[in-house]
Every structure is written in structure tokens, then in C-alpha cells.
Design an enzyme around this catalytic site. Structure first.
Site, mmCIF file in Angstrom:
data_model
loop_
_atom_site.group_PDB
_atom_site.id
_atom_site.type_symbol
_atom_site.label_atom_id
_atom_site.label_comp_id
_atom_site.label_asym_id
_atom_site.label_seq_id
_atom_site.Cartn_x
_atom_site.Cartn_y
_atom_site.Cartn_z
ATOM 1 N N SER A 46 0.854 -1.189 0.000
ATOM 2 C CA SER A 46 0.000 0.000 0.000
ATOM 3 C C SER A 46 0.890 1.238 0.000
ATOM 4 O O SER A 46 2.066 1.171 0.395
ATOM 5 C CB SER A 46 -0.885 0.005 1.253
ATOM 6 O OG SER A 46 -1.484 1.270 1.475
ATOM 7 N N TYR A 66 -3.153 -0.332 10.250
ATOM 8 C CA TYR A 66 -3.092 -0.707 8.834
ATOM 9 C C TYR A 66 -1.730 -0.366 8.230
ATOM 10 O O TYR A 66 -1.118 -1.197 7.549
ATOM 11 C CB TYR A 66 -4.199 0.015 8.065
ATOM 12 C CG TYR A 66 -4.274 -0.336 6.594
ATOM 13 C CD1 TYR A 66 -4.827 -1.544 6.180
ATOM 14 C CD2 TYR A 66 -3.797 0.536 5.624
ATOM 15 C CE1 TYR A 66 -4.907 -1.877 4.830
ATOM 16 C CE2 TYR A 66 -3.878 0.223 4.275
ATOM 17 C CZ TYR A 66 -4.424 -0.986 3.884
ATOM 18 O OH TYR A 66 -4.492 -1.313 2.549
#
Length: 260
Positions: free
Chosen positions: A152, A165
Site C-alpha cells: 500500500s 493498517y
């Protein structure tokens, strides 16, 4: 001759591609593209996944082949047993795409133990075990293979309320480098893709948030949300038979977000 060469180095005809998270927004787009490129898809998913039938239809619509196997990614024994059943079925280890992932947003001080457990189990532990089991089989067969992990942009830049996250996706980035370092001499390539802000069911609540969209338009030079299809060229390159020397890399597909 040139055209045959180019089509050959990017074709996945006759290959098998194991996916986790293939029923999700990014995973289904990539699995469909791999099927169109000629790969047979093996999807590891929950037995009661409500999107399982949709994925099957999507693959069959492009004349692809799909085998759906069931396990709980949060359960290491279930995942390891799943791989054993895949090998016992006669499937060949050639391409692995670790696309399963979950996200929870919370300020650092409010993150809960349950959130930590969920995100670490799915985003980190399952990726590690999946890569490990896939690599072990390749090593035992003395064969090359390709692993693609979905990282990500938060692997590089932590945003507000994404501490857990971001931590898990940072781990995916380093995990990719570690595996690639140990296995490169064996012909096993381990790479990752870092998507930016993508239009998927996971981000639907933010797509409808005008304040969030306005912020992205300021931060993303491409001035738009990414689409799952934007990841396909990068994924096909990393999986392609013509790619034999790229390993430990991360391809950022974010409309320029990280570069600004």
C-alpha cells in the site's frame, strides 16, 4: 517474429495462479486479468464468502478456469492444510498473488486489541504463511516461481487514523524484501505492488465523502481515484515469464501520491 516474442513473454497461458483475496475489489480484477492472460485460477477463500459466486462468474465470463478452495486465513493450520490439499490435487506452484487484506481506521490511542489481532492476522501473518508454503513447495521441486504481494502507499506514508493498517502494510513491504533476498538465487521472485487510493468496496465510505475526495484531488497529481484495473499492467509484468530479474521490488501505482 517480434510480435510472437512480445506475446510470449507476457502470456500466462498454461500457468496456474494461486490467489488470496480474489473475491475483493482488487483481487477480482487481477484474477480476471490473469485468467484472460491464460492462467488457471486457484482462489483461497472463506467457505461462506458471499462474493464467491460472483468471482466464479467473472472468471468464467472471460472463458477462464477457476478452482475455489476454502480455509480461514486467520487460522495458520487451516491455511497450511489448504496448501497441502492444493498440492495433493496436482496443482503446480507457479504464481502466487497475496491480495487478501482488511482495514480499520482509528486514532492511535483508540486502536483496540481486536483490531490489532485482525489486521496482523490477515495482512501480515497470512501473507507470510502463504508465501512460506508456496516457496517451500518450489524449493522442494527446485523450480522457479513468482510471488506478488499487495502492499500500500501507507507502506511508505502513514496517514491519519491508519496506524495499525500502515504498520501491517509496512511489514508486507519488508517481508517481500526479506523473502526475495533469501530466494533470489533459487529463481523465486518475490515482489509487491503498492496501490494508492482505489475505488473498491473497502473505500466506498470515503468515495462518498466530499471532504476526502477534495483532499485527494489536492494530494494525487493524477486528480482522480484509482481503479482496480490500474493495477493490472504492473501485476501482469511481475507475473510474466519474460520478467526474470526483478525481485524485492515494489511497484507504486498511486497516480503520483507518493512522489508529491
Amino acid at each position: 517474429m517480434a510480435s510472437e516474442y512480445l506475446s510470449g513473454i507476457f502470456s500466462l497461458q498454461g500457468k496456474s495462479a494461486i490467489f488470496t483475496g480474489a473475491t475483493g475489489g482488487l483481487g477480482s480484477a487481477l484474477a480476471s486479468a490473469f485468467a484472460q492472460a491464460g492462467a488457471s485460477i486457484i482462489s483461497i477463500e472463506l467457505a461462506d464468502d458471499p462474493l464467491s459466486a460472483d468471482l466464479k462468474s467473472k472468471i468464467e465470463d472471460v472463458k477462464g478456469k477457476i478452482t475455489q478452495v476454502h480455509c480461514d486465513l486467520r487460522n495458520p493450520k487451516s491455511l497450511r492444510d489448504c496448501y497441502q490439499s492444493i498440492w495433493e490435487s496436482g496443482a503446480e506452484p507457479e504464481i502466487l498473488v497475496n491480495c487478501a487484506g482488511v482495514m480499520k481506521r482509528n486514532p492511535c490511542e483508540n486502536a483496540t486489541d481486536d483490531e490489532l489481532d485482525l489486521l496482523l492476522d490477515v495482512n501480515v501473518k497470512s501473507v507470510y504463511i502463504s508465501t512460506q508454503e508456496f516457496g517451500r513447495k518450489l524449493l522442494s521441486l527446485k523450480r522457479p516461481g513468482k510471488v506478488i504481494n499487495i502492499a500500500s502507499v501507507t507502506s511508505y506514508q502513514a496517514g491519519f487514523n491508519t496506524s495499525v493498517y500502515s504498520s501491517t502494510k509496512g511489514a508486507v513491504l519488508q517481508m517481500t524484501k526479506a523473502f526475495s533476498t533469501e530466494w533470489a538465487s533459487k529463481g523465486i521472485q518475490v515482489n509487491s505492488i503498492a496501490p494508492g487510493f482505489m475505488k473498491t468496496p473497502m473505500t466506498s465510505q470515503y468515495q462518498d465523502n466530499q471532504k476526502m475526495t477534495d483532499y485527494l484531488m489536492m494530494r494525487v497529481p493524477a486528480e482522480r481515484w484509482g481503479e482496480p484495473q490500474d493495477l493490472i499492467p504492473a501485476a501482469l509484468f511481475l507475473a510474466a515469464p519474460g520478467n526474470t530479474f526483478t525481485t524485492g521490488a515494489c511497484i507504486i501505482v498511486d497516480g503520483g501520491f507518493c512522489g508529491k
